[in-house]
Design an enzyme around this catalytic site. Structure first.
Site, PDB file in Angstrom:
ATOM      1  N   SER A  54      59.909  49.176 -35.025  1.00  0.00           N
ATOM      2  CA  SER A  54      60.073  48.550 -33.713  1.00  0.00           C
ATOM      3  C   SER A  54      59.811  49.497 -32.554  1.00  0.00           C
ATOM      4  O   SER A  54      59.472  49.054 -31.461  1.00  0.00           O
ATOM      5  CB  SER A  54      61.477  47.957 -33.600  1.00  0.00           C
ATOM      6  N   HIS A  89      58.917  42.316 -36.028  1.00  0.00           N
ATOM      7  CA  HIS A  89      57.726  42.493 -35.192  1.00  0.00           C
ATOM      8  C   HIS A  89      56.442  42.147 -35.935  1.00  0.00           C
ATOM      9  O   HIS A  89      55.350  42.353 -35.427  1.00  0.00           O
ATOM     10  CB  HIS A  89      57.652  43.934 -34.667  1.00  0.00           C
ATOM     11  N   LYS A  94      61.265  36.914 -30.931  1.00  0.00           N
ATOM     12  CA  LYS A  94      60.166  37.746 -30.427  1.00  0.00           C
ATOM     13  C   LYS A  94      58.889  36.907 -30.360  1.00  0.00           C
ATOM     14  O   LYS A  94      58.763  36.086 -29.463  1.00  0.00           O
ATOM     15  CB  LYS A  94      60.071  39.007 -31.270  1.00  0.00           C
TER      16      LYS A  94
HETATM   17  C1  LIG Z   1      64.734  43.008 -32.551  1.00  0.00           C
HETATM   18  C2  LIG Z   1      64.986  43.408 -33.948  1.00  0.00           C
HETATM   19  C3  LIG Z   1      66.062  42.879 -34.651  1.00  0.00           C
HETATM   20  C4  LIG Z   1      67.080  42.006 -33.988  1.00  0.00           C
HETATM   21  O1  LIG Z   1      66.610  40.705 -33.845  1.00  0.00           O
HETATM   22  P1  LIG Z   1      67.350  39.761 -32.769  1.00  0.00           P
HETATM   23  O2  LIG Z   1      66.971  38.391 -33.194  1.00  0.00           O
HETATM   24  O3  LIG Z   1      66.834  40.144 -31.448  1.00  0.00           O
HETATM   25  O4  LIG Z   1      68.817  40.023 -32.921  1.00  0.00           O
HETATM   26  C5  LIG Z   1      66.209  43.218 -35.975  1.00  0.00           C
HETATM   27  N1  LIG Z   1      65.344  44.054 -36.580  1.00  0.00           N
HETATM   28  C6  LIG Z   1      64.302  44.592 -35.927  1.00  0.00           C
HETATM   29  C7  LIG Z   1      63.376  45.504 -36.655  1.00  0.00           C
HETATM   30  C8  LIG Z   1      64.109  44.305 -34.587  1.00  0.00           C
HETATM   31  O5  LIG Z   1      63.110  44.869 -33.923  1.00  0.00           O
END
Ligand SMILES: *Cc1c(COP(=O)(O)O)cnc(C)c1O
Length: 412
Positions: free
Chosen positions: A176, A204, A235
């Site tokens: 990330s 991602h 996302k």
């Molecule tokens: C953003 C993210 C999360 C968390 O996801 P949310 O739905 O925003 O809580 C978990 N793992 C990774 C690798 C992330 O980048």
């Protein structure tokens, strides 16, 4: 001064103080930030679906038809037809037998890891895994072997040491904060060899990588070979919530053991319907995913022309590693003054000495906007007194997992 005020001051002194900025209006490629128009270069709304008309309409319609909230955990009365529809669609999209919705990606990791590993067992975790994975490991109470970033030799060594106690390998699909992709084929091979499960957090990857945006597991040709794929709806899918894709037995096991699923209210209809519509848009407009890849390439090229080093990024996440936290903040502020919003990412999100501007490309950016952003960032670096290329190299990354986290000794 109270103890908390004192500690806040300490954070400020170390360049680690955080505050929230305010966006007015939807999450488009340009936003009003604290009242000022800027180019948004740090949002995970990769495909521009959070503000897509069809996705908005679907969410609004769902709120009108089914109401705003689910009123209870899905194990009580909060499970609705919409949840099942999205789960079926996600399982189909990811090529797994089942899918299970969670409140968020953070909650999914907090639920799944303790469900698959516990006391007396060992979890193997990449040193640059997301904070929610680290917290899931802590909750699991298992021993954690933190292997060097993407280092499958180190992982293999850890698996040997753990022997029978090995339970689960967990890795980000796309990292990330670094934008590189995990060596999934080797990881799956090692998991089979040592008879442990594999969990990929593809927060991602979904919507961004692989055929039709199916994610890093599909990109590596490993559909059906990864035990658990976690992803977020928040996302690229532009909504809120998360999912776990797995086989039917694992799904039933999670329904019976994953505490964030059992003890938390079901996802609201609007979020579920928004994600359903987002999956439809991805299926009917595959060019969006291609545009994201092309845009990421365009920004990388433009940054390289300005003399930036991009480290190992091969995706829509492009880190400019500055080094010290305070300097990274200075560069981000200088960029903001010049109309580009790229937030500074500092410890504990990234290892000390590798503070960075984490640039996130969107399919909705134009090539001109990205080229202009690269020029602005170059001027911002100059104004802040940072000579790109002199930043701490990634190899200097220290471990993000705190020291007591290592229960299995590391290779010399
Ligand atoms: C953003 C993210 C999360 C968390 O996801 P949310 O739905 O925003 O809580 C978990 N793992 C990774 C690798 C992330 O980048």
């Amino acid at each position: 001064m109270s103890d908390l005020e004192q500690r806040l001051e300490e954070l400020k002194d170390r360049g680690l103080y955080r505050r929230m900025r305010m966006v007015s209006g939807p999450q488009g490629p340009r936003v009003l930030l604290d009242g000022k128009p800027v180019l948004l270069l740090c949002s995970n709304n990769y495909l521009g679906l959070a503000d897509h008309p069809r996705v908005r309409e679907a969410a609004a319609d769902a709120a009108m038809r089914w109401g705003v909230g689910t009123g209870a955990s899905r194990l009580v009365s909060g499970n609705m037809t919409l949840h099942k529809r999205l789960e079926e669609k996600l399982a189909d999209f990811k090529g797994t037998e089942a899918a299970l919705l969670f409140g968020s990606g953070y909650l999914a990791n907090l639920g799944v890891i303790p469900a698959l590993a516990g006391r007396g067992q060992v979890v193997f975790s990449d040193e640059l895994n997301h904070a929610s994975i680290i917290d899931g490991c802590r909750l699991a109470g298992a021993e954690v072997f933190v292997y060097d970033h993407c280092d499958t030799e180190h992982l293999a060594w850890g698996l040997e040491q753990a022997g029978e106690r090995g339970a689960l390998i967990v890795t980000d699909g796309v990292f990330s904060m670094d934008g590189d992709v995990a060596p999934l084929e080797e990881i799956v091979g090692l998991a089979r060899e040592h008879d442990v499960r594999v969990m990929v957090d593809d927060a991602h990857g979904i919507g961004a990588r692989g055929p039709g945006g199916r994610g890093t597991v599909a990109e590596a040709g490993l559909e059906g070979e990864v035990d658990v794929i976690v992803g977020t709806l928040g996302k690229a899918l532009g909504s809120y919530g998360a999912y776990v894709c797995c086989d039917a037995v694992t799904s039933r096991w999670l329904v019976n053991t994953a505490r964030p699923l059992i003890f938390s209210t079901g996802l609201p209809p609007a979020s579920v319907a928004g994600a359903l519509a987002a999956l439809d848009v991805i299926a009917t407009e595959p060019r969006r995913v291609e545009k994201l890849t092309a845009n990421a390439d365009a920004l990388r090229e433009a940054l390289a022309r300005e003399g930036f080093e991009i480290a190992g990024s091969t995706t829509q996440i492009i880190p400019l590693v500055v080094g010290e936290a305070a300097l990274a903040v200075k560069v981000a502020e200088a960029a903001l003054e010049r109309g580009v919003f790229a937030s500074a990412i500092r410890p504990p999100t990234v290892p000390a000495g590798t503070s960075r501007l984490r640039l996130a490309v969107m399919a909705s950016h134009s090539k001109d906007e990205l080229r202009e952003a690269a020029r602005v960032l170059s001027r911002a670096a100059l104004a802040a007194g940072w000579r790109p290329g002199n930043g701490m190299p990634m190899a200097a990354a220290q471990d993000t997992h705190p020291a007591p986290y290592y229960d299995v000794p590391r290779a010399a």
